[in-house]
Design a protein around this motif. Structure first.
Motif, PDB file in Angstrom:
ATOM      1  N   LEU A 189       1.337  -7.350   4.458  1.00 57.59           N
ATOM      2  CA  LEU A 189       1.594  -6.437   5.619  1.00 57.59           C
ATOM      3  C   LEU A 189       1.108  -5.089   5.013  1.00 57.59           C
ATOM      4  O   LEU A 189       0.456  -4.524   6.135  1.00 57.59           O
ATOM      5  CB  LEU A 189       3.174  -6.356   5.957  1.00 57.59           C
ATOM      6  N   ALA A 190       1.483  -4.712   3.802  1.00 60.68           N
ATOM      7  CA  ALA A 190       1.151  -3.441   3.476  1.00 60.68           C
ATOM      8  C   ALA A 190      -0.289  -3.091   3.519  1.00 60.68           C
ATOM      9  O   ALA A 190      -0.872  -2.104   4.107  1.00 60.68           O
ATOM     10  CB  ALA A 190       1.631  -3.090   2.250  1.00 60.68           C
ATOM     11  N   MET A 191      -1.345  -4.090   2.879  1.00 58.99           N
ATOM     12  CA  MET A 191      -2.636  -3.917   3.252  1.00 58.99           C
ATOM     13  C   MET A 191      -3.085  -4.162   4.590  1.00 58.99           C
ATOM     14  O   MET A 191      -4.032  -3.269   5.023  1.00 58.99           O
ATOM     15  CB  MET A 191      -3.264  -5.244   2.319  1.00 58.99           C
ATOM     16  N   ALA A 192      -2.595  -4.924   5.450  1.00 58.70           N
ATOM     17  CA  ALA A 192      -3.061  -4.914   6.702  1.00 58.70           C
ATOM     18  C   ALA A 192      -2.736  -3.710   7.417  1.00 58.70           C
ATOM     19  O   ALA A 192      -3.810  -3.056   8.127  1.00 58.70           O
ATOM     20  CB  ALA A 192      -2.330  -6.022   7.493  1.00 58.70           C
ATOM     21  N   VAL A 225       3.033   5.481   2.320  1.00 56.23           N
ATOM     22  CA  VAL A 225       3.412   5.087   3.520  1.00 56.23           C
ATOM     23  C   VAL A 225       3.501   3.402   3.842  1.00 56.23           C
ATOM     24  O   VAL A 225       4.499   3.033   3.906  1.00 56.23           O
ATOM     25  CB  VAL A 225       3.022   5.878   4.738  1.00 56.23           C
ATOM     26  N   ALA A 226       2.253   2.937   3.573  1.00 54.88           N
ATOM     27  CA  ALA A 226       2.307   1.562   4.018  1.00 54.88           C
ATOM     28  C   ALA A 226       2.946   0.742   3.270  1.00 54.88           C
ATOM     29  O   ALA A 226       3.589  -0.226   3.852  1.00 54.88           O
ATOM     30  CB  ALA A 226       0.717   1.242   3.896  1.00 54.88           C
ATOM     31  N   SER A 227       3.048   0.803   1.891  1.00 51.16           N
ATOM     32  CA  SER A 227       3.772   0.117   0.918  1.00 51.16           C
ATOM     33  C   SER A 227       5.317   0.111   1.499  1.00 51.16           C
ATOM     34  O   SER A 227       6.300  -0.924   1.409  1.00 51.16           O
ATOM     35  CB  SER A 227       3.830   0.512  -0.451  1.00 51.16           C
ATOM     36  N   GLN A 228       5.758   1.451   1.812  1.00 52.87           N
ATOM     37  CA  GLN A 228       7.303   1.387   2.436  1.00 52.87           C
ATOM     38  C   GLN A 228       7.508   0.869   3.644  1.00 52.87           C
ATOM     39  O   GLN A 228       8.653   0.074   3.939  1.00 52.87           O
ATOM     40  CB  GLN A 228       7.733   2.846   2.359  1.00 52.87           C
TER      41      GLN A 228
ATOM     42  N   SER B  27       0.391  -0.386  -6.843  1.00 53.25           N
ATOM     43  CA  SER B  27      -0.839  -1.431  -6.852  1.00 53.25           C
ATOM     44  C   SER B  27      -1.278  -1.140  -5.359  1.00 53.25           C
ATOM     45  O   SER B  27      -2.440  -1.474  -5.199  1.00 53.25           O
ATOM     46  CB  SER B  27      -0.257  -2.677  -7.126  1.00 53.25           C
ATOM     47  N   ILE B  28      -0.411  -1.188  -4.464  1.00 47.30           N
ATOM     48  CA  ILE B  28      -1.188  -0.962  -3.245  1.00 47.30           C
ATOM     49  C   ILE B  28      -1.811   0.120  -2.870  1.00 47.30           C
ATOM     50  O   ILE B  28      -2.734   0.068  -2.218  1.00 47.30           O
ATOM     51  CB  ILE B  28       0.293  -1.370  -2.129  1.00 47.30           C
ATOM     52  N   THR B  29      -1.212   1.045  -3.418  1.00 49.26           N
ATOM     53  CA  THR B  29      -2.046   2.579  -3.316  1.00 49.26           C
ATOM     54  C   THR B  29      -3.438   2.204  -4.034  1.00 49.26           C
ATOM     55  O   THR B  29      -4.265   2.509  -3.402  1.00 49.26           O
ATOM     56  CB  THR B  29      -1.351   3.678  -4.221  1.00 49.26           C
ATOM     57  N   GLY B  30      -3.633   1.654  -5.136  1.00 46.44           N
ATOM     58  CA  GLY B  30      -4.834   1.318  -5.782  1.00 46.44           C
ATOM     59  C   GLY B  30      -5.621   0.498  -4.823  1.00 46.44           C
ATOM     60  O   GLY B  30      -6.987   0.977  -4.642  1.00 46.44           O
ATOM     61  N   LEU B  31      -5.042  -0.544  -4.329  1.00 44.28           N
ATOM     62  CA  LEU B  31      -6.012  -1.395  -3.573  1.00 44.28           C
ATOM     63  C   LEU B  31      -6.261  -0.745  -2.187  1.00 44.28           C
ATOM     64  O   LEU B  31      -7.526  -0.945  -1.883  1.00 44.28           O
ATOM     65  CB  LEU B  31      -5.164  -2.651  -3.192  1.00 44.28           C
ATOM     66  N   ALA B  32      -5.398  -0.156  -1.709  1.00 42.73           N
ATOM     67  CA  ALA B  32      -5.752   0.736  -0.248  1.00 42.73           C
ATOM     68  C   ALA B  32      -6.869   1.537  -0.690  1.00 42.73           C
ATOM     69  O   ALA B  32      -7.931   1.866   0.158  1.00 42.73           O
ATOM     70  CB  ALA B  32      -4.649   1.363   0.076  1.00 42.73           C
TER      71      ALA B  32
END
Lengths: 570, 194
Positions: A189-192, A225-228, B27-32
């Motif tokens: 979801l965070a990536m989307a 933000v997205a990850s949270q 990791s999400i920060t890196g990927l994004a």
């Protein structure tokens, strides 16, 4: 409701219902310790956790040990979060140099996040550092959701086992739930979301010079933000990164992110119905619960939408072309997606908002309160909604048993006075605290000095605050000045009690059920998945919620509704 | 109860905190940053090398030669991007009625000859105070004023608004909307070109 609205709502529920079975099946495999496709990635992490922490994953726990472990784990979690908030200023990843949070607000916030409430008496972008958002808020978004799931699974094991003294291992349930269910879903979801424009960075706040006024420097907030947001919605937490939560364009920039986040709100709570059916080896029971939840939710959602789409009577005399109540709503969501979101977020104990509920029509506020007053059982929080509705089932089979003069049974187990007492305790805690604190706040300046809107709406603000905290929901009529010692401390205590004091009777029932043996089915056995019983459960829920709260609703939104329309005669 | 559980609790808390509080968001920060760097950094817009804002964050437009966005309730100034906030005024609050009347009055002052009814989104506060969009109706309402001030014909402006109107996905998801900042940038480049 236009045809487009109906189509959207239909489309939404179809997606949810299509996802219920695969995700429910997957969650079942995770908690049964079966392989679930991600073992190659997370298996070593899981085993590493067990080794480092000295967890014997084969060892079952009695309900008291399970409860004890859950309580100390949550207590440590709360202490850690409290500490992070108190010393935030001295920690790294604080590019805006935000100061540490005062004690009463830290207590309230720590209690709020650890109980899966996510009531926010602070404003994210002006008070929390990136480290606090990640290491404090995001962590508890995972762990509180995982705790809810564990409690649900433990209760279910009480029904599926017989002559057993154990309910599984809390540490294993926590670890597996976090690793195999919440983390992968949150990553996807965070990536989307970030692809759509939800920000995800650790940059300092961005300076810019606006188009019309290029002289004055202005500031855009930044952050991870997205990850949270991903876990906030999936774990029915609802604690936003920004002050206005999912109304903020950086947290919810397009109708598509809005749809994804709305799906995430209901996804796990809905899938758990199917998981429940699989765990007790009777899928019809699971579908029946899903159906009950939909019956409790959909009419209220439609009522909220219709109420918000009507013309606003006070605006009639003005030179305005009215297309529904747009005060406090974002244009990209419009009236429909705002009102629909509000129903979903109050029906589940999510509590994130994409519009400002304080500016809703009286009936809109009524609907949001009503969905919470049901006790967060129409989907409810992840896990907590399921164990909430199972408590209602126990009470309902007891009432039904009294009517036909038989010993009540649920899922093949006898319901005896001990279970009844515990179920009553679990059901009554929430109305007790909610009404008591609302009463105190309504008659003292401690409570009334925070009210920002006049008349019955002011009372609604107080009732809403304590309803939201008492149900671990977290949404608010946010005109209320909630950052005062009174609201912080009373609310913090209320959140803790309504989360953990309910967990005790739930696990007690689980323990006592696990010890019992199955009663063979007979002609007199009450089946709990028939249309008649579904109707019965819906009635019992409505009666419990309605009778407890109708008088207080009459003083707030109902009076406001009558005066609202009174002058205009429709 | 023994110390063993306390030890387990503290260690597991620490491990899961590191995993969900650092490994996951980083990791999400890196990927994004790798795959969607523009979006992940705020969808920033540049003009003449300077950052003039974000696509998603509305800005204050008050002069008559720009399309105006929705009223913003952020304080102390409207459209203060680091202080998102709604008005939180109840529909039964006289202050809200007063605020709406002021907004209507101001729109009438800017264009006294416009007697159309004002679309509601142009006088009510958005939820975030940073709403980047207005409805197509609200954009069309403002055309006569902008046409007069900028000397661009109504038809050309209608065409620009139409060009910048985003329609619901698949015809039914979301609301038709116009991004005010994008619209005003188009207006500027049209004025320059013309």
């Amino acid at each position: 409701m236009t045809q487009h609205n109906l189509l959207q709502m239909f489309f939404y529920f179809i997606i949810i219902i299509l996802l219920v079975r695969p995700l429910g099946w997957y969650i079942y495999r995770v908690y049964e310790g079966k392989s679930c496709g991600l073992n190659n990635i997370f298996g070593p992490v899981e085993q590493g956790c067990y080794r480092i922490c000295g967890i014997d994953s084969k060892q079952g726990m009695s309900w008291k040990t399970y409860l004890y472990c859950m309580l100390i784990f949550n207590m440590f979690g709360m202490l850690l979060l409290y500490l992070i908030l108190r010393i935030q200023y001295y920690l790294p990843l604080n590019p805006e140099s935000f100061s540490s949070i005062p004690p009463d607000l830290s207590f309230n916030t720590a209690a709020s996040f650890v109980t899966n409430t996510n009531w926010q008496a602070y404003s994210g972008e002006t008070s929390l550092s990136y480290l606090t958002q990640m290491l404090g808020m995001t962590v508890q978004n995972f762990l509180s959701a995982s705790t809810g799931l564990s409690l649900f699974v433990a209760l279910t094991r009480g029904f599926s086992r017989q002559a057993s003294g154990t309910l599984g291992n809390y540490w294993v349930d926590m670890t597996r739930g976090t690793l195999y269910i919440l983390l992968p879903l949150a990553c996807i979801l965070a990536m989307a979301l970030s692809a759509q424009g939800v920000i995800q960075n650790l940059n300092p706040y961005q300076k810019f010079y606006a188009l019309q006024n290029p002289i004055e420097e202005q500031t855009l907030p930044m952050g991870p933000v997205a990850s949270q947001v991903a876990i906030e919605q999936l774990g029915s937490n609802g604690g936003g990164f920004f002050n206005v939560n999912a109304a903020h364009p950086f947290q919810n920039p397009t109708p598509l992110t809005n749809l994804l986040e709305m799906l995430a709100i209901l996804l796990i709570p809905a899938a758990l119905c199917y998981t429940f059916g699989m765990l007790i080896n009777d899928r019809k029971q699971g579908w029946a619960i899903l159906f009950i939840m939909l019956i409790l939710l959909i009419p209220i959602a439609i009522m909220t939408v219709i109420s918000e789409q009507q013309i606003v009577p006070n605006f009639i005399s003005m030179d305005i072309q009215q297309t529904g109540n747009m005060e406090g709503k974002e244009l990209r969501f419009g009236v429909f997606n705002s009102a629909f979101w509000t129903s979903l977020t109050t029906a589940t104990s999510n509590g994130s908002v994409n519009s400002m509920l304080d500016s809703y029509t009286p009936l809109g506020v009524f609907s949001a309160l009503w969905l919470m007053h049901l006790g967060e059982i129409a989907f409810g929080g992840v896990g907590s909604g399921m164990y909430g509705i199972i408590m209602v089932f126990i009470i309902a089979v007891f009432i039904a048993g009294l009517m036909v003069g038989r010993t009540p049974e649920y899922l093949g187990k006898k319901i005896e006075p001990f279970e009844m007492k515990m179920a009553c305790v679990a059901i009554l805690i929430m109305p007790l605290f909610t009404l008591l604190l609302t009463a105190i706040a309504s008659v003292t300046t401690l409570g009334t000095s925070s009210v920002s809107n006049p008349g019955p709406h002011g009372f609604s603000q107080i009732l809403y605050a304590f309803t939201s905290m008492g149900n671990n929901n977290g949404s608010a009529l946010s005109g209320l000045q909630a950052n005062t010692p009174f609201y912080n401390i009373a609310g913090g205590i209320e959140m803790l009690l309504s989360r953990y004091w309910v967990a005790i009777p739930v696990l007690a029932i689980a323990g006592s059920m696990a010890k019992k043996t199955f009663v063979p089915k007979s002609a007199g056995t009450l089946s709990t998945h028939t249309p008649l019983f579904i109707f019965f459960i819906v009635s019992v829920s409505v009666i419990i919620g309605g009778l407890s709260f109708f008088p207080s609703l009459a003083l707030g939104p109902i009076v406001e509704h009558l005066t609202f329309w009174g002058y205009h005669g429709s | 109860m023994d110390m063993k559980h306390i030890r387990t609790a503290s260690r597991l808390l620490l491990l899961l905190t590191l995993l969900t509080g650092l490994v996951y968001p980083l990791s999400i920060t890196g990927l994004a940053q790798l795959f969607f760097p523009w979006q992940a950094n705020g969808s920033l817009l540049k003009k003449d090398g300077k950052i003039i804002g974000s696509t998603w964050i509305g800005q204050s437009f008050t002069s008559p030669d720009f399309f105006h966005g929705r009223p913003s309730a952020t304080s102390p100034l409207p459209y203060d991007a680091k202080n998102s906030s709604g008005s939180n005024l109840a529909l039964t609050n006289p202050m809200l009625i007063h605020a709406l009347q002021t907004n209507i009055h101001n729109l009438h002052l800017l264009d006294p000859e416009n007697h159309q009814r004002i679309p509601i989104d142009l006088v009510t506060h958005s939820a975030s105070g940073l709403d980047p969009d207005i409805s197509p109706m609200a954009a069309l309402y403002q055309i006569p004023r902008i046409a007069k001030v900028r000397g661009i014909s109504n038809d050309v402006l209608t065409h620009i608004v139409d060009q910048y109107t985003m329609r619901p996905y698949a015809g039914f998801m979301g609301e038709p909307r116009v991004n005010v900042l994008a619209l005003n940038m188009a207006l500027l480049s049209h004025s320059k070109a013309g």
